[in-house]
Write an enzyme that holds these catalytic residues in place. Structure first.
Site, mmCIF file in Angstrom:
data_model
loop_
_atom_site.group_PDB
_atom_site.id
_atom_site.type_symbol
_atom_site.label_atom_id
_atom_site.label_comp_id
_atom_site.label_asym_id
_atom_site.label_seq_id
_atom_site.Cartn_x
_atom_site.Cartn_y
_atom_site.Cartn_z
ATOM 1 N N SER A 159 0.845 -1.194 0.000
ATOM 2 C CA SER A 159 0.000 0.000 0.000
ATOM 3 C C SER A 159 0.876 1.238 0.000
ATOM 4 C CB SER A 159 -0.918 -0.003 1.233
ATOM 5 O OG SER A 159 -0.158 0.062 2.420
ATOM 6 N N SER A 161 1.581 3.265 -2.366
ATOM 7 C CA SER A 161 2.387 3.408 -3.588
ATOM 8 C C SER A 161 3.792 2.847 -3.442
ATOM 9 C CB SER A 161 2.476 4.880 -4.047
ATOM 10 O OG SER A 161 1.197 5.366 -4.383
ATOM 11 N N ARG A 283 -10.564 -0.671 3.318
ATOM 12 C CA ARG A 283 -10.276 0.147 4.501
ATOM 13 C C ARG A 283 -10.629 1.597 4.209
ATOM 14 N NH1 ARG A 283 -5.676 2.732 2.701
ATOM 15 N NH2 ARG A 283 -4.397 1.564 1.218
#
Length: 410
Positions: A159, A161, A283
């Protein structure tokens, strides 16, 4: 009667304090489980209860929860993630083990693997970039040539990037793939890469709670080849039909992945062919809950906790403003000599928050992901144009100095 507790697995720079505060407002006792609590500055408060435990070890967390149940009524369990989103799978399994409200662990698990996610979405004809899976740097070049340059090369799990790069020629493809597969990325499982068609166009992020659309954020990135966020604006400036198209595709994504419980955010690019899905995350997004509350008066953290503990929740808007965040991103590596003028920026009318993540004398080594940011400025107002102007003026007042790393003299 035992005090009701909320278990928070790990922490989060932006949302962690919001969950602590919201839990207390709801009469809950927040308890954070963390492998290394020092990673989260806000946990240093003596008022907060913290349990040090290996959060990669499900059985260890179950034992800690069982011990706490002698002193507390555990009302709910949720958590946060860093570079490895498998922590959400752990949270889902914990909820299932203790009979608490929570998402389906299998749905979270297939969503956290970007290749498996793509396969599930493809089964329902959701528009996406062309993609291929590989674990071999040589094959990566062949796939890139087949798809057509430029391409995105990224790990299948992660996550923020991390490890995501735009590669414009075969040399960049080979270099980045080799780096990722040979130790340039922290792998929690067997190294696998996705090679994807680059989808140019404006970037958006939709927000959903249990298949109910909340709104859409407009995203702006720094210069390629990396995808470091520079600015978020909520709500995004969209025509009615554009908003409907993004909302429809987002809800189709969560249905396809079985994410019918809890929060999700969907990253979308609006291309010349319309919206295409880049990624689905099971999320809340990092800074967006704060922006949503400022703009629409919806406390997503508060409502998520209500969902977690089995109480009634709602996403009713109470105002119609625009909020935005500008991230402060350095353009070079070195030693951060100073960063300042936060008081001047904070004094600009409409500025909500100015926050620095790093202090003087901190080494700056850019990674090409969320870790590059030095801080942020947040602004809000009744007008999108006014908010943009406030943010520009305030961010321009913040300055810093980065000196080159000292050289080793012979």
């Amino acid at each position: 009667m035992l005090k009701r507790a909320l278990i928070l697995v790990e922490g989060h720079r932006h949302n962690g304090p919001l969950y602590i505060q919201a839990a207390k407002r709801l009469g809950l006792h927040p308890i954070t489980f963390s492998a290394d609590p020092s990673n989260y500055d806000y946990l240093a408060s003596e008022e907060l209860e913290v349990v040090r435990v290996d959060t990669d070890d499900l059985e260890a967390i179950i034992r800690e929860c069982s011990q706490l149940s002698a002193r507390y009524d555990i009302g709910g369990i949720t958590g946060f993630t860093g570079l490895d989103e498998s922590l959400y799978v752990t949270v889902a399994k914990l909820c299932r083990h203790f009979g608490l409200p929570g998402p389906n662990p299998a749905s979270i698990e297939q969503c956290c693997d970007k290749f498996t996610q793509r396969q599930r979405l493809a089964e329902t004809d959701i528009p996406m970039p062309v993609y291929r899976l590989t674990a071999d740097a040589t094959e990566t070049k062949e796939i890139a040539a087949e798809i057509g340059l430029p391409v995105i090369v990224k790990p299948t799990i992660g996550s923020g990037s991390s490890g995501v790069r735009l590669c414009r020629n075969v040399e960049e493809v080979s270099e980045h793939a080799t780096n990722l597969l040979s130790g340039g990325h922290k792998w929690q499982s067997s190294p696998r890469l996705l090679v994807e068609e680059f989808a140019p166009g404006p970037s958006y992020q939709s927000h959903i709670m249990s298949n109910q659309i909340i709104g859409v954020t407009g995203n702006d990135f720094g210069p390629p080849p990396h995808f470091v966020y520079r600015e978020f604006t909520y709500p995004a400036m969209l025509a009615d039909q554009e908003y409907k198209d993004i909302a429809d595709i987002s809800q189709n994504c969560v249905r396809a992945l079985g994410l019918d419980w809890g929060p999700a955010n969907i990253e979308i690019r609006w291309t010349k062919h319309g919206p295409v899905v880049i990624e689905v995350n099971p999320r809340l997004a990092g800074e967006d809950p704060h922006l949503v509350q400022l703009a629409h008066g919806i406390d997503l953290v508060n409502e998520h906790i209500k969902l977690v503990i089995g109480e009634e929740w709602n996403l009713r808007r109470t105002r119609s403003h625009t909020a935005a965040v500008r991230y402060l991103v350095p353009d070079r590596d070195g030693i951060l000599e100073w960063i300042g003028s936060d008081s001047r920026a904070a004094a600009v009318s409409g500025v909500v928050e100015v926050k620095f993540y790093k202090g003087p004398k901190t080494p700056i080594v850019r990674k090409g992901d969320y870790r590059d940011c030095l801080g942020h400025v947040i602004a809000a107002s009744p007008s999108g144009a006014r908010t943009a102007a406030i943010l520009h003026d305030a961010a321009d007042l913040v300055d810093w100095s980065i000196a080159p790393f000292p050289t080793v003299s012979e």
